[in-house]
Design an enzyme around this catalytic site. Sequence first.
Site, PDB file in Angstrom:
ATOM      1  N   TYR A 418       0.826  -1.205   0.000  1.00 57.40           N
ATOM      2  CA  TYR A 418       0.000   0.000   0.000  1.00 57.40           C
ATOM      3  C   TYR A 418       0.865   1.261   0.000  1.00 57.40           C
ATOM      4  CZ  TYR A 418       0.146  -0.140   5.264  1.00 57.40           C
ATOM      5  OH  TYR A 418       0.493  -0.184   6.591  1.00 57.40           O
ATOM      6  N   GLU A 419       0.242   2.358  -0.338  1.00 61.90           N
ATOM      7  CA  GLU A 419       0.935   3.650  -0.516  1.00 61.90           C
ATOM      8  C   GLU A 419       2.005   3.592  -1.605  1.00 61.90           C
ATOM      9  OE1 GLU A 419      -0.577   5.948   0.856  1.00 61.90           O
ATOM     10  OE2 GLU A 419      -1.696   4.727   2.262  1.00 61.90           O
TER      11      GLU A 419
END
Length: 536
Positions: A418-419
């Site tokens: 994620y990110e």
Amino acid sequence: MSFADQADRTLEILALTPGWHRLRDLRPDCDDETVAAIVLEAANFAEGVLAPLNPVGDRLGARVVEGRVKTPQGFADAFRQYAEAGWLGMDVPEKFGGQAVPLTLHAACAPLFERGCVALMMAAGSTRAAAHLLAEVADQDTANEWVPKLATGEWAATICISEPEAGSDVGRLRTRAEQRDGEWVVTGQKIWISFGDHDMTSRIGHCLLARTNDQPGTRGISLFLVPNEIDGRSNGVSVDRIEEKMGLHGSPTCAMRFDGARGILLGKEGRGLPHLFTMIELMRLLTGCQGLGLASAAADVAEDYARERRQGGRPDQPPVPISSHPDVARQLHELRSTTEILRAAILELATTMDIARLEPQSGLDDFTGWMLPLIKNFGAETGFNVAGAAIQVLGGVGYTRDWPLEQYLRDARIMTIYEGTTGMQALDFLTRRLWRDEGRGLAIFLQKARDEIDAYATEHPGASEAALAALDEFERLSAGMISMRDDDPDGALYRADAYMRAAWSVVSVWMALRLSETNAVAGLAAQFAFHSARCA
């Protein structure tokens, strides 16, 4: 190492960070006594309030009850205590009810909170980042209404990007926003939304990307704030499901549906993704802090166990602590050194980000942009790798739920995804930070690192020489990657991951020498230098 020990180690490394000395000059309110009190109080809060919830959240998870998400027992109360204690808004501007402390102080405290209960902190991370986003790009009325509520934890916020057919390829998202009777109305589906719904606050604002015109790619995408309810009534926002995940069970990862939901345009139409990077960059730094928090906890478990577990030694004598066995000592040294090098690198980046904001003429933005992909990715990898290495030290018992390491490993695994995945960070590091920025961040890094390493030449001549040789080799590698931009761009993209890993190796050399009060860490610098040259 306890929470208090981690706080002490953080303060010790902060004192070794050159940028911190400059930052204290710029912020005289951040004297040593005040900063120490804040970090130690963060340790107390993390240990006393957050840590007891970590196994509870993992065991119970979140669930959907009558269309709404119910969080694990104790989460709502802990979130309220976290906000009321001022931690949620500690670096939010004072005019919005925050304390406006430097980002560095948040980066010093965050790994303690993440160590305590990383799942619950997912809600705090997005809410804090949204407060900064709205303070920067929202219209005055929206900012005045929302930012103080977010800073005090009365309301919460999410980041909504991904869709079933548009993950990393943001330009393909299909959620649309159109104007009706002078208002923006949003329709579409979003997935992978952490705390997309919950029972911890009275209102949730979704920072959401939607297409507002038919221009190709990201040019037709705008940013909106979409509340889950308006005037106490549902705003057409609902939860389809909670994902069943490997880890972070206490954090509900939601698939969300927006059906004619009223939204507030943030910033300029068509500039949604650039605006959202205010939020994304803070969350990427926080990902490094998440990895550091879990690595710190895992290293502690491994060291404590190795001191207490007795096996081997002379058969005519009592068994000895396994920490005395050379191979176990090697493993402990490697996982501890890896953890503390990450801690030093995070504090280096955070202090530089603060100075860049206070002194925009310094040109340090190029360096912070260069460092951020490294901290995001290798902070995440460190959390996972150190948890895995700690399991190896414990042996079979580390693989059981009698010990927290297997949860740390599961919780950490998502962090390189994620990110922005590892591949995305590598491509950003090569194509934007080296090619587009023409190596300006790289040049600042090389100068900063060489200046500091030169200062260690008298006390650690061998390690300093090896470190400087590694920097020279990495500079040559970088020149080669620049030439491939025109000669063999696909070949360069293929090597982007290896190039980013070589960069982290030389950053690690730099940080290891900063931690060279102990011979063990100084010795590690030469080891990293060899690895860096081999990568090059």
